[in-house]
Design a protein around this motif. Structure first.
Motif, PDB file in Angstrom:
ATOM      1  N   TRP A  76      -4.696  30.366  -9.192  1.00 32.86           N
ATOM      2  CA  TRP A  76      -5.682  31.445  -9.098  1.00 32.86           C
ATOM      3  C   TRP A  76      -7.034  30.969  -8.581  1.00 32.86           C
ATOM      4  N   SER A  77      -7.393  29.723  -8.835  1.00 32.15           N
ATOM      5  CA  SER A  77      -8.644  29.219  -8.254  1.00 32.15           C
ATOM      6  C   SER A  77      -8.531  29.161  -6.737  1.00 32.15           C
ATOM      7  N   GLN A  78      -7.330  28.828  -6.238  1.00 28.65           N
ATOM      8  CA  GLN A  78      -7.106  28.795  -4.790  1.00 28.65           C
ATOM      9  C   GLN A  78      -7.084  30.204  -4.202  1.00 28.65           C
TER      10      GLN A  78
ATOM     11  N   GLU B  64     -12.971  40.127  -0.319  1.00 24.54           N
ATOM     12  CA  GLU B  64     -13.670  40.819  -1.411  1.00 24.54           C
ATOM     13  C   GLU B  64     -12.963  42.103  -1.830  1.00 24.54           C
ATOM     14  N   LYS B  65     -12.191  42.702  -0.934  1.00 22.29           N
ATOM     15  CA  LYS B  65     -11.519  43.965  -1.258  1.00 22.29           C
ATOM     16  C   LYS B  65     -10.289  43.778  -2.136  1.00 22.29           C
ATOM     17  N   THR B  66      -9.772  42.547  -2.261  1.00 22.42           N
ATOM     18  CA  THR B  66      -8.450  42.320  -2.844  1.00 22.42           C
ATOM     19  C   THR B  66      -8.453  42.492  -4.357  1.00 22.42           C
ATOM     20  N   VAL B  67      -7.518  43.293  -4.851  1.00 20.13           N
ATOM     21  CA  VAL B  67      -7.270  43.395  -6.289  1.00 20.13           C
ATOM     22  C   VAL B  67      -6.312  42.277  -6.668  1.00 20.13           C
ATOM     23  N   LEU B  68      -6.598  41.615  -7.770  1.00 27.63           N
ATOM     24  CA  LEU B  68      -5.891  40.391  -8.148  1.00 27.63           C
ATOM     25  C   LEU B  68      -5.041  40.636  -9.386  1.00 27.63           C
ATOM     26  N   CYS B  69      -3.720  40.432  -9.267  1.00 27.92           N
ATOM     27  CA  CYS B  69      -2.800  40.737 -10.367  1.00 27.92           C
ATOM     28  C   CYS B  69      -1.904  39.548 -10.683  1.00 27.92           C
ATOM     29  N   THR B  70      -1.730  39.291 -11.965  1.00 26.63           N
ATOM     30  CA  THR B  70      -0.710  38.344 -12.407  1.00 26.63           C
ATOM     31  C   THR B  70       0.473  39.109 -12.974  1.00 26.63           C
ATOM     32  N   ASN B  71       1.658  38.574 -12.752  1.00 26.20           N
ATOM     33  CA  ASN B  71       2.861  39.141 -13.334  1.00 26.20           C
ATOM     34  C   ASN B  71       3.267  38.377 -14.594  1.00 26.20           C
ATOM     35  N   SER B  72       2.356  37.615 -15.168  1.00 29.83           N
ATOM     36  CA  SER B  72       2.680  36.833 -16.362  1.00 29.83           C
ATOM     37  C   SER B  72       3.317  37.703 -17.435  1.00 29.83           C
ATOM     38  N   SER B  73       4.350  37.156 -18.075  1.00 31.21           N
ATOM     39  CA  SER B  73       5.044  37.908 -19.120  1.00 31.21           C
ATOM     40  C   SER B  73       4.524  37.590 -20.515  1.00 31.21           C
ATOM     41  N   THR B  74       3.776  36.485 -20.672  1.00 30.53           N
ATOM     42  CA  THR B  74       3.320  36.097 -22.006  1.00 30.53           C
ATOM     43  C   THR B  74       1.825  35.808 -22.082  1.00 30.53           C
ATOM     44  N   LEU B  75       1.199  35.435 -20.978  1.00 25.25           N
ATOM     45  CA  LEU B  75      -0.208  35.057 -20.998  1.00 25.25           C
ATOM     46  C   LEU B  75      -1.103  36.287 -20.850  1.00 25.25           C
ATOM     47  N   LEU B  76      -2.292  36.219 -21.442  1.00 23.33           N
ATOM     48  CA  LEU B  76      -3.251  37.314 -21.353  1.00 23.33           C
ATOM     49  C   LEU B  76      -4.108  37.174 -20.097  1.00 23.33           C
TER      50      LEU B  76
ATOM     51  N   SER C 221     -10.746  31.729 -13.892  1.00 24.55           N
ATOM     52  CA  SER C 221     -10.255  30.812 -12.855  1.00 24.55           C
ATOM     53  C   SER C 221     -10.265  31.467 -11.476  1.00 24.55           C
ATOM     54  N   THR C 222     -10.202  32.775 -11.442  1.00 20.31           N
ATOM     55  CA  THR C 222     -10.147  33.482 -10.163  1.00 20.31           C
ATOM     56  C   THR C 222     -11.484  33.516  -9.444  1.00 20.31           C
ATOM     57  N   GLY C 223     -12.562  33.380 -10.195  1.00 16.76           N
ATOM     58  CA  GLY C 223     -13.898  33.561  -9.617  1.00 16.76           C
ATOM     59  C   GLY C 223     -14.300  35.008  -9.457  1.00 16.76           C
ATOM     60  N   HIS C 224     -13.361  35.916  -9.716  1.00 18.66           N
ATOM     61  CA  HIS C 224     -13.614  37.360  -9.567  1.00 18.66           C
ATOM     62  C   HIS C 224     -12.988  38.101 -10.745  1.00 18.66           C
ATOM     63  N   PRO C 225     -13.409  37.829 -11.970  1.00 15.52           N
ATOM     64  CA  PRO C 225     -12.723  38.401 -13.137  1.00 15.52           C
ATOM     65  C   PRO C 225     -12.731  39.923 -13.170  1.00 15.52           C
ATOM     66  N   GLU C 226     -13.721  40.539 -12.541  1.00 14.75           N
ATOM     67  CA  GLU C 226     -13.799  42.011 -12.558  1.00 14.75           C
ATOM     68  C   GLU C 226     -12.669  42.656 -11.765  1.00 14.75           C
ATOM     69  N   ARG C 227     -12.049  41.906 -10.848  1.00 11.20           N
ATOM     70  CA  ARG C 227     -10.955  42.439 -10.037  1.00 11.20           C
ATOM     71  C   ARG C 227      -9.597  41.946 -10.513  1.00 11.20           C
ATOM     72  N   PHE C 228      -9.563  41.274 -11.649  1.00 13.85           N
ATOM     73  CA  PHE C 228      -8.342  40.611 -12.102  1.00 13.85           C
ATOM     74  C   PHE C 228      -7.732  41.335 -13.298  1.00 13.85           C
ATOM     75  N   LEU C 229      -6.397  41.497 -13.271  1.00 12.02           N
ATOM     76  CA  LEU C 229      -5.660  42.128 -14.357  1.00 12.02           C
ATOM     77  C   LEU C 229      -4.182  41.774 -14.232  1.00 12.02           C
TER      78      LEU C 229
END
Length: 284
Positions: free
Chosen positions: A103-105, A112-124, A131-139
């Protein structure tokens, strides 16, 4: 927020390849990133296997499948994969340090327009967001295995997620054929795994302690409840790598024994579950 049309999927394992194909099947332009040319070169074979499953389970036509495959591309160049991404969905192995590194990479290269999503099944999401540098766009946007059939998209932000990003991802999930589920605040395991993991853990206890064979545990559950699948049939769908990582992360002595047995009897033998044709059961 603009419609999320250009999709980048990071990681082309069992779920990554399914997410990519599902998005392309429903009209999105999809770029898949992975770490080696060998892995990326194997993607067309994965698309053919998924096409057979979509024909069987979704009554997909040859025309629909060819159109989906035409919207898919693969690359080992992360910057190229992200250059026009409206949404990026990360599906790398369930390891926190690995996800933070990836995610740092991504955060450094994504527009700047990109919405950032993880498909993690266990992590919050909050475990990873900074780590993303853009926590407001991360979920999180969590898919169950066999995306085209077990079609929920669990959308879960963290305290710093922009509500507009969550709304955009909920809309996106619906556009690619999922049932969007909005999780209002962070919950380890989301909804699905909060219900599922204790069930699978109980089954694993019976198995690792040699109380009963996997087939008999499944038979008991199916017979007594009328459920179509027993816990070990579900685990074959989940996949042995994910099953292994969940138990490694659980941190108990018993979970370590489960992980060791899964690695020894399945992963080391190349038996990765339904995706490889063999797990607790054998599949054609």
């Amino acid at each position: 927020m603009a419609e999320l049309t250009n999709v980048t999927v990071i990681g082309s394992g069992v779920l990554g390849s399914q997410i990519a194909f599902q998005a392309a099947y429903f009209g999105k332009t999809v770029t898949v990133y992975d770490i080696s040319e060998e892995i990326v070169g194997a993607l067309p074979g994965k698309w053919e296997k998924l096409s057979l499953l979509y024909t069987r389970d979704m009554a997909a036509t040859p025309e629909q499948l060819e159109a989906a495959k035409a919207r898919l591309s693969g690359t080992t160049d992360l910057e190229a994969a992200l250059q026009d991404a409206d949404i990026v969905i990360e599906a790398v192995p369930e390891n926190l340090e690995l996800k933070k590194k990836v995610w740092s990479q991504i955060g450094a290269a994504a527009p700047e327009k990109t919405v950032l999503c993880t498909n993690s099944s266990t992590l919050l999401p909050s475990d990873i967001a900074e780590s993303t540098g853009h926590p407001e766009r991360f979920l999180a946007l969590h898919f169950a295995n066999e995306v085209w059939r077990n079609n929920t998209g669990e959308v879960m932000g963290h305290a710093g997620t922009d509500p507009a990003a969550a709304e955009a991802v909920l809309e996106f999930a619906g556009q690619i054929g999922m049932v969007p589920i909005h999780i209002k605040k962070e919950q380890a395991g989301y909804i699905l795994n909060t219900l599922l993991v204790p069930f699978l853990t109980a089954a694993s206890h019976l198995w690792v302690n040699d109380i009963a064979q996997a087939e008999d545990i499944d038979k008991t559950w199916r017979t007594a409840t009328g459920s179509p699948l027993g816990p070990f049939q579900i685990l074959d769908h989940v996949g042995m790598e994910t099953y292994y990582q969940i138990n490694m992360n659980a941190g108990t002595e018993e979970s370590q024994r489960v992980a060791e047995r899964v690695k020894r009897e399945f992963i080391d033998q190349g038996h990765m579950g339904r995706s490889s044709g063999q797990g607790f059961y054998t599949y054609e």
